[in-house]
Design an enzyme around this catalytic site. Structure first.
Site, PDB file in Angstrom:
ATOM      1  N   SER A 140       0.866  -1.272   0.064  1.00 18.13           N
ATOM      2  CA  SER A 140      -0.058  -0.141   0.398  1.00 18.13           C
ATOM      3  C   SER A 140       0.766   0.978   0.483  1.00 18.13           C
ATOM      4  O   SER A 140       2.378   0.446  -0.245  1.00 18.13           O
ATOM      5  CB  SER A 140      -1.000   0.209   1.740  1.00 18.13           C
ATOM      6  N   TYR A 153      -2.340  -0.396  10.383  1.00 20.30           N
ATOM      7  CA  TYR A 153      -2.614  -0.773   9.313  1.00 20.30           C
ATOM      8  C   TYR A 153      -1.447  -0.206   8.740  1.00 20.30           C
ATOM      9  O   TYR A 153      -0.615  -1.328   7.723  1.00 20.30           O
ATOM     10  CB  TYR A 153      -3.384   0.112   8.340  1.00 20.30           C
TER      11      TYR A 153
END
Length: 254
Positions: A140, A153
């Site tokens: 990501s 995350y």
């Protein structure tokens, strides 16, 4: 991709389904892995192509026996694993470090890091027998940055980047390439969840704020991630390993 075998975790999600369809369109056989069996069956039903070329396997990517099983079922059904899209993941709640409980933090790491580790471990063992293979992890733009309210995350995707580079070095001599895609602001359920977490009273508010930070001025489509995965899976990227490919509308460049 004619007659290639492509194993996809998180296969019932938006990016997983689009990637599966793209590989099917290019002649591959696909195996979809997800924890949600009903969602898997729905994903299979929604894919266009010969259903004999689609296998679904319910699995918890954090459970090593489940991981061994999805690898075994793939090889039993199709004889090999040419491509592994190690894609399963979650984002977690929007909470700062001081407010995030340990159990939730560890759950995020378990799925996003341990799940990626276990998948690579057991797929690499198979690919080493074959003498070839391509692994693509889902990182990501969170692999590069900090973001207040997303500690689990962010930590997990930094870890995926490190695992990708380490694995690439470990298996290069075995004919296996390991890379990662680094998507951001892709129009999926995960992005909708992030918007709901940030501004639950009106998710569109945070959605518009996110778009303001994207140089291309829009959310990405799952197929735009799938196209990069296809490139990294193919011989067109035969000299590419240990890399993270941004699919973020220019966010990382800004």
């Amino acid at each position: 991709m004619e007659n290639k075998v492509v194993l996809i975790t998180g296969g019932a999600g938006g990016i997983g389904r689009e990637t599966a369809q793209l590989f099917l369109d290019n002649g591959a056989k696909v195996v979809l892995v997800d924890i949600n069996e009903e969602a898997l069956e729905n994903a299979k039903a929604g894919l266009n192509g010969d259903k004999d070329n689609i296998l679904v396997v319910q699995a918890d990517v954090t459970n090593e026996e489940d991981v061994k099983n999805y690898v075994k079922q793939t090889v039993d059904a199709f004889g090999k694993i040419d491509v592994f899209f190690n894609n399963a993941g979650i984002n977690g709640p929007f909470k700062e470090i001081k407010d995030l409980d340990k159990i939730t933090f560890e759950q995020i790491l378990s799925i996003n890091v341990t799940g990626v580790f276990l998948g690579m471990k057991h797929v690499i063992l198979q690919m080493e027998k074959q003498g070839y293979g391509s692994i693509i992890n889902t990182a990501s733009n969170a692999a590069y940055i900090g973001s207040a309210g997303m500690p689990g995350y962010i930590a997990s995707k930094h870890a995926v980047a490190g695992l990708t580079k380490t694995a690439a070095l470990e298996v290069a001599k075995s004919g296996i390439r390991v890379n990662a895609v680094a998507p951001a602001a892709i129009d999926t359920q995960m992005l909708a969840d992030i918007q709901n977490n940030i501004t639950p009273e009106d998710p569109k508010v945070s959605g518009e704020a996110i778009k303001q930070g994207i140089p291309l001025g829009r959310f990405g489509a799952p197929k735009e991630v799938a196209q990069v995965v296809l490139f990294l899976a193919s011989d067109n990227s035969s000299f590419v390993t240990g890399s993270l490919y941004n699919v973020d509308g220019g966010m990382q460049a800004d």
